[in-house]
Scaffold this motif. Structure first.
Motif, PDB file in Angstrom:
ATOM      1  N   PHE A  88      -4.579   9.305   8.757  1.00  0.00           N
ATOM      2  CA  PHE A  88      -4.293   7.819   8.678  1.00  0.00           C
ATOM      3  C   PHE A  88      -3.617   7.312   9.882  1.00  0.00           C
ATOM      4  O   PHE A  88      -2.936   7.955  10.739  1.00  0.00           O
ATOM      5  CB  PHE A  88      -3.152   7.481   7.487  1.00  0.00           C
ATOM      6  CG  PHE A  88      -3.787   7.960   6.133  1.00  0.00           C
ATOM      7  CD1 PHE A  88      -5.010   7.402   5.636  1.00  0.00           C
ATOM      8  CD2 PHE A  88      -3.235   9.090   5.473  1.00  0.00           C
ATOM      9  CE1 PHE A  88      -5.331   7.866   4.372  1.00  0.00           C
ATOM     10  CE2 PHE A  88      -3.600   9.461   4.320  1.00  0.00           C
ATOM     11  CZ  PHE A  88      -4.543   8.896   3.693  1.00  0.00           C
ATOM     12  N   ASP A  89      -3.799   6.285  10.237  1.00  0.00           N
ATOM     13  CA  ASP A  89      -3.327   5.500  11.444  1.00  0.00           C
ATOM     14  C   ASP A  89      -1.979   5.343  11.308  1.00  0.00           C
ATOM     15  O   ASP A  89      -1.187   5.299  10.287  1.00  0.00           O
ATOM     16  CB  ASP A  89      -4.105   4.101  11.798  1.00  0.00           C
ATOM     17  CG  ASP A  89      -5.516   4.469  12.125  1.00  0.00           C
ATOM     18  OD1 ASP A  89      -5.945   5.585  12.612  1.00  0.00           O
ATOM     19  OD2 ASP A  89      -6.333   3.435  11.925  1.00  0.00           O
ATOM     20  N   ASN A  90      -1.201   5.108  12.477  1.00  0.00           N
ATOM     21  CA  ASN A  90       0.213   4.700  12.624  1.00  0.00           C
ATOM     22  C   ASN A  90       0.516   3.456  11.667  1.00  0.00           C
ATOM     23  O   ASN A  90      -0.439   2.736  11.676  1.00  0.00           O
ATOM     24  CB  ASN A  90       0.852   4.641  13.755  1.00  0.00           C
ATOM     25  CG  ASN A  90       0.668   5.884  14.630  1.00  0.00           C
ATOM     26  OD1 ASN A  90       0.390   7.133  14.407  1.00  0.00           O
ATOM     27  ND2 ASN A  90       0.896   6.088  15.944  1.00  0.00           N
ATOM     28  N   ASP A  91       1.588   3.341  11.010  1.00  0.00           N
ATOM     29  CA  ASP A  91       1.950   1.945  10.462  1.00  0.00           C
ATOM     30  C   ASP A  91       0.992   1.672   9.343  1.00  0.00           C
ATOM     31  O   ASP A  91       0.725   0.404   9.474  1.00  0.00           O
ATOM     32  CB  ASP A  91       2.089   0.938  11.447  1.00  0.00           C
ATOM     33  CG  ASP A  91       3.000   1.625  12.591  1.00  0.00           C
ATOM     34  OD1 ASP A  91       4.024   2.410  12.558  1.00  0.00           O
ATOM     35  OD2 ASP A  91       3.018   1.057  13.794  1.00  0.00           O
ATOM     36  N   THR A  92       0.528   2.425   8.540  1.00  0.00           N
ATOM     37  CA  THR A  92      -0.596   2.142   7.472  1.00  0.00           C
ATOM     38  C   THR A  92       0.078   1.793   6.347  1.00  0.00           C
ATOM     39  O   THR A  92      -0.431   0.853   5.405  1.00  0.00           O
ATOM     40  CB  THR A  92      -1.602   3.226   7.396  1.00  0.00           C
ATOM     41  OG1 THR A  92      -2.327   3.420   8.444  1.00  0.00           O
ATOM     42  CG2 THR A  92      -2.459   3.062   6.107  1.00  0.00           C
ATOM     43  N   VAL A 115       3.117   7.587   9.618  1.00  0.00           N
ATOM     44  CA  VAL A 115       2.008   6.672   8.870  1.00  0.00           C
ATOM     45  C   VAL A 115       2.762   5.435   8.066  1.00  0.00           C
ATOM     46  O   VAL A 115       2.359   4.454   7.508  1.00  0.00           O
ATOM     47  CB  VAL A 115       1.062   7.156   8.063  1.00  0.00           C
ATOM     48  CG1 VAL A 115       0.323   8.574   8.669  1.00  0.00           C
ATOM     49  CG2 VAL A 115       1.920   7.806   6.737  1.00  0.00           C
ATOM     50  N   ARG A 135       0.880  -1.134   0.071  1.00  0.00           N
ATOM     51  CA  ARG A 135       0.031   0.249  -0.025  1.00  0.00           C
ATOM     52  C   ARG A 135       0.795   1.282  -0.068  1.00  0.00           C
ATOM     53  O   ARG A 135       1.765   1.172   0.757  1.00  0.00           O
ATOM     54  CB  ARG A 135      -0.952  -0.057   1.330  1.00  0.00           C
ATOM     55  CG  ARG A 135      -1.854   1.051   1.191  1.00  0.00           C
ATOM     56  CD  ARG A 135      -2.759   0.963   2.558  1.00  0.00           C
ATOM     57  NE  ARG A 135      -3.918   2.148   2.402  1.00  0.00           N
ATOM     58  CZ  ARG A 135      -4.792   2.382   3.441  1.00  0.00           C
ATOM     59  NH1 ARG A 135      -4.779   1.402   4.421  1.00  0.00           N
ATOM     60  NH2 ARG A 135      -5.607   3.361   3.183  1.00  0.00           N
ATOM     61  N   ARG A 155       5.117   2.200   7.806  1.00  0.00           N
ATOM     62  CA  ARG A 155       5.403   0.894   8.739  1.00  0.00           C
ATOM     63  C   ARG A 155       6.759   0.813   8.917  1.00  0.00           C
ATOM     64  O   ARG A 155       7.479   1.232   8.087  1.00  0.00           O
ATOM     65  CB  ARG A 155       4.922  -0.494   7.991  1.00  0.00           C
ATOM     66  CG  ARG A 155       3.164  -0.330   7.891  1.00  0.00           C
ATOM     67  CD  ARG A 155       2.878  -1.439   7.150  1.00  0.00           C
ATOM     68  NE  ARG A 155       1.472  -1.644   6.794  1.00  0.00           N
ATOM     69  CZ  ARG A 155       0.773  -1.785   6.046  1.00  0.00           C
ATOM     70  NH1 ARG A 155       1.388  -2.314   4.955  1.00  0.00           N
ATOM     71  NH2 ARG A 155      -0.469  -1.792   5.915  1.00  0.00           N
TER      72      ARG A 155
END
Length: 212
Positions: free
Chosen positions: A124-128, A154, A63, A156
């Motif tokens: 966006f969430d962390n580690d997206t 954001v 992604r 990973r």
């Protein structure tokens, strides 16, 4: 002779106007307006689509966040390299996102997702994301350091950021400044493709989250 002097004067005034406009744009960072999208649709010498894909080294199911896609100059080559993945195009202008999605529909591309917002505060969430891309975009953001911190957040662990810059862009961020600002956001320099006037530079987040 009577025509030469006005011609020279006109050329000089035009050159001065161009320099003044470039200086103003550099001091006042902002996104390229949709009504001037021809700038982002023009060929991008040296920072080519194939070179971007080489810098990213995508896996098929990843992604990717593309900040400031313009009208999709790079978007669809990345989407084609992600048959089981996704490109999230993120822009502050709805018109740019609408343009990209119209083109995606025309091409039958289904793995491009638009999100409207400000790169200084990514929704966006962390580690997206596995990777993020900014091509001739970072210099348009008023607080570049904050944008880079948000991108690092954001991504990973072990994710990569690829930044493209081209001489002649009034918002160009030089390699030295880019590395300083990325380093301050916790992004480590990994490699450069190109030269100091036209390049992609790749940065990576630490492979594992640090512990205290």
């Amino acid at each position: 002779m009577t025509l030469v002097r006005p011609l020279r004067t006109g050329l000089l005034l035009g050159a001065l106007g161009t320099v003044a406009a470039a200086f103003w744009w550099r001091r006042n960072p902002s996104a390229c307006p949709y009504n001037q999208r021809f700038w982002v649709q023009a060929p991008h010498p040296f920072i080519t689509r194939s070179r971007l894909l080489e810098a990213l080294a995508l896996a098929p199911d990843e992604r990717v966040l593309e900040v400031g896609p313009g009208t999709g100059y790079y978007t669809f080559d990345m989407a084609a390299a992600l048959p089981a993945g996704q490109v999230d195009v993120f822009d502050i202008q709805q018109e740019m996102l609408d343009h990209v999605i119209r083109e995606a529909d025309r091409r039958g591309v289904t793995n491009v997702k638009p999100t409207l917002g400000d790169a200084q505060n990514l929704p966006f969430d962390n580690d997206t994301f596995d990777a993020a891309v900014l091509v001739t975009v970072l210099g348009e953001i008023p607080d570049q350091e904050q944008a880079l911190r948000e991108i690092a957040r954001v991504l990973r662990p072990g994710g990569r950021l690829v930044v493209g810059e081209l001489f002649g862009d009034p918002h160009m961020v030089t390699s030295g400044k880019l590395r300083d600002r990325a380093g301050g956001a916790g992004l480590g320099f990994e490699r450069r493709l190109g030269n100091p006037l036209a390049f992609f530079e790749r940065f990576e987040t630490p492979p594992t989250e640090s512990t205290v």
